[in-house]
Scaffold this active site. Structure first.
Site, short mmCIF file in Angstrom:
data_model
loop_
_atom_site.label_atom_id
_atom_site.label_comp_id
_atom_site.label_asym_id
_atom_site.label_seq_id
_atom_site.Cartn_x
_atom_site.Cartn_y
_atom_site.Cartn_z
CD GLU A 289 -10.68 3.92 0.63
OE1 GLU A 289 -10.62 5.14 0.38
OE2 GLU A 289 -9.91 3.09 0.11
CE LYS B 227 -4.18 -1.92 0.80
NZ LYS B 227 -5.23 -1.78 -0.22
CB SER C 19 0.22 -8.02 -1.10
OG SER C 19 -0.68 -8.82 -0.36
#
Lengths: 270, 397
Positions: free
Chosen positions: B108, B86, B375
């Site tokens: 969000e 991210k 990830s």
């Protein structure tokens, strides 16, 4: 003549603007909602703007979200809404009825089929809150095919290009946003929006009705003075329903009083 | 009109209120300018290298795979600062926010990973962050809520709807409608209205680019398959982007099958969903026959989303990528296996990709090289997994 044109002509002749309340169809259930909608008309609403309950209403503030949730909890489906609309249409053949809803409800049925169904239920216009001009082509096409007016939104930040496009495609009326943000009385409409209104007129857009943040007769008066053809009041109307869920007669009496006061404010001077 | 293509085949688009179009156009224009601006590219690359820790490692697993014909590699996004991929795209969008002269960031978050990444980027770059998080998630993810607040972000619990990620996105969009003048909506995945799917992919594409270079260096050839988990689909599109034009490389996205695809409790949008519109894009979504959005479910909060990025919908439709689903139990099994065999605790999201890769490894008959995009790391999931595995697990040690 279509119902919106007939309404605007009648209001012009009597030197009035339009008062258009919004409620969610099926809030809090179909039976009560039918009484509410008939009451709004009986109390003097010039036209109606009606929502179809949806799970993810991104353009709505807490009041109208709650209305959607109440209706969904009562298992209100689009078909149940259309059923109610047909009954209202039979009773009131002349009042313009518009739908304000979200794209996925339309897509789920198929755009053409949805518009045809709405037309059959006596609907005059459809506004899809999450379809901007850029995505509107198939919706406008279906609207034209079904002889329903596709309502377009003129936001306060609209570019010239957007206003020109609205002028090209607009039918019924133009939904003029009184301010940025989502629906609700928490933030008042920013009036006068007279610059935007004169631009809309220059681009020959359909008559503008001002919405978002309209809750008092004084605001209706100001909107009409600024050149709007009328005002739409959603959250303030829905609030009355929310506050009287356990007492339907009181709900209807309060709505009668509210619509009466708002409608009285549409009378222009002189 | 748009300068970049806003659709992927039929999918994507900009299904948002007219009010948000100018803000989305501004974002698209700024992104295009930044792409060609060496100063922006240098700052982004420097941050990725010196702050976030790129390039991330490529690890060949030693003990996990018993089939001697298979080499299973892990792309170690779990080692990136913040603990997941991210951080890549958040740094990119935070820099764009500054370029646009905006001072506030709206985001969000579901599990809190994107919120945490947003909070760290905003702390670093002097932006004011407010992060919408479903009230249920705020409860479930207390450590991440604390992390975000520690880094100066405001965390706003969302009680509307189901109180999860989808409702947090709704609320972020509502906030943005009122505040687009000074605030950027830093969307956390490769979904949502154009240009987000495009921008998020471009800010994650180094995952695939590094993978390609690393595997060529180690193996002298391209991998046979790259495997990534798909919720909204940002880590997967970052891994896939550079391989789309290499037809020999299978692209495999792994969706959450939750308690099983035969139940209603899953989030396998492409595998079982139908086409519709959610959060600004036409894509595969989970909905009932009337078009009401259904709740998704997954043991992994990061995959618990009833829509998917529109480019994945397109890659699935044209058959370029394959999408499969893995249950909670299979993912939990892979989670434990990687810890036990390799000493790496993966995120539950990434465990889905790993679980499918392990099945592929078992079945392979020819020499096969598989890369799994690991990830994120699993520290964030420990409390949740302890609850699930509980005393049985402790007893078995």
């Amino acid at each position: 003549m279509d119902r919106y044109s007939a309404m605007f002509q009648r209001l012009n002749e009597t030197n009035q603007g339009a008062f258009v309340p919004f409620v969610m169809v099926g809030d809090p259930d179909i039976e009560t909602s039918e009484k509410v909608i008939c009451q709004l008309i009986e109390s003097g609403a010039d036209a109606l703007e009606l929502g179809i309950p949806y799970s993810d209403p991104i353009a709505d503030g807490p009041t109208i979200q709650a209305a959607s949730i109440r209706a969904l909890k009562s298992n209100v489906t689009p078909d149940a809404c259309f059923g109610l609309l047909s009954r209202v249409r039979e009773k009131y053949p002349d009042v313009p009825i518009g739908l304000l809803l979200y794209s996925n409800l339309v897509m789920a049925r198929g755009i053409s089929e949805f518009y045809a169904r709405a037309k059959a239920a006596g609907v005059d216009s459809i506004l899809v809150a999450d379809v901007p001009l850029r995505e509107a082509k198939p919706f406008i096409k279906a609207a034209n095919a079904s002889d329903v007016a596709q309502i377009l939104i003129a936001p306060p930040n609209a570019t010239e290009e957007t206003l020109r496009e609205i002028g090209k495609h607009s039918a019924g009326y133009t939904y003029l946003l009184g301010r940025a943000g989502v629906t609700g009385v928490e933030t008042a409409a920013d009036i006068p929006a007279d610059t935007l209104i004169s631009q809309l007129n220059a681009y020959q857009c359909a008559p503008p009705l001002l919405g978002f943040g309209i809750s008092s007769p004084a605001q209706v008066q100001t909107a009409i003075k600024a050149g709007a053809a009328g005002a739409i009041s959603g959250s303030a109307t829905v609030n009355i329903i929310a506050q009287h869920l356990n007492n339907v007669p009181a709900m209807l009496a309060k709505l009668d009083e509210f619509v009466g006061n708002m409608k009285a404010a549409t009378q222009k001077e002189g | 009109m748009n300068q970049l293509d806003s659709k992927f085949g039929d999918f994507g688009g900009m299904y948002v209120p007219e009010l948000l179009i100018p803000a989305l156009d501004q974002l698209e224009q700024e992104f295009i300018k930044a792409k060609d601006d060496p100063a922006f590219q240098k700052e982004f690359t420097d941050l990725l290298k010196d702050y976030a820790g790129r390039p991330t490692a490529m690890t060949l697993t030693r003990n996990l795979v018993s089939n001697p014909k298979v080499k299973l590699y892990l792309k170690r996004e779990d080692l990136l600062h913040g603990g997941a991929h991210k951080t890549n795209q958040v740094l990119g969008q935070a820099l764009l926010t500054k370029r646009m002269g905006k001072t506030e960031v709206i985001a969000e978050t579901g599990a809190g990973q994107h919120g945490t990444a947003t909070a760290l980027a905003c702390a670093l770059l002097g932006l004011k962050a407010r992060i919408y998080m479903g009230a249920k998630d705020v409860e479930r993810q207390a450590p991440n809520v604390f992390r975000m607040r520690l880094m100066g972000a405001e965390v706003i619990p969302v009680n509307a709807g189901s109180g999860t990620l989808k409702d947090a996105v709704n609320e972020a969009l509502r906030d943005w409608s009122a505040n687009y003048d000074k605030a950027h909506y830093l969307l956390g995945t490769a979904a949502g209205p154009h240009p987000f799917p495009h921008i998020v992919r471009e800010f994650h594409r180094m995952i695939g680019e590094e993978t390609k270079a690393q595997i060529l260096e180690k193996e002298g050839r391209l991998p046979d398959a790259v495997v990534a988990c798909v919720g909204g689909g940002s880590n997967a599109i970052g891994m896939f982007a550079d391989f789309i034009d290499d037809p020999s490389v299978k692209l495999i996205g792994v969706e959450p099958a939750g308690k099983g695809l035969h139940t209603k409790e899953h989030g396998a949008t492409i595998c079982t969903g139908s086409k519709g519109i959610l959060h600004g894009a036409y894509t595969y979504i989970m909905q009932d026959k009337e078009g009401q959005i259904e709740e998704s479910y997954s043991v992994s909060a990061g995959l618990d989303y009833p829509a998917v990025g529109p480019q994945h919908a397109h890659l699935a439709d044209i058959g370029r990528a394959e999408y499969v689903a893995v249950t909670d139990d299979e993912a939990l099994n892979a989670f434990q296996l990687l810890a036990r065999k390799e000493g790496i605790i993966p995120a539950l999201e990434s465990s889905h990709a790993l679980a499918h890769a392990l099945n592929m490894a078992d079945e392979a008959e020819d020499d096969t090289i598989i890369v799994v995009n690991l990830s994120g790391r699993g520290d964030k999931d420990l409390a949740h997994v302890i609850n699930i595995l509980g005393e049985d697990f402790n007893g078995s040690l």
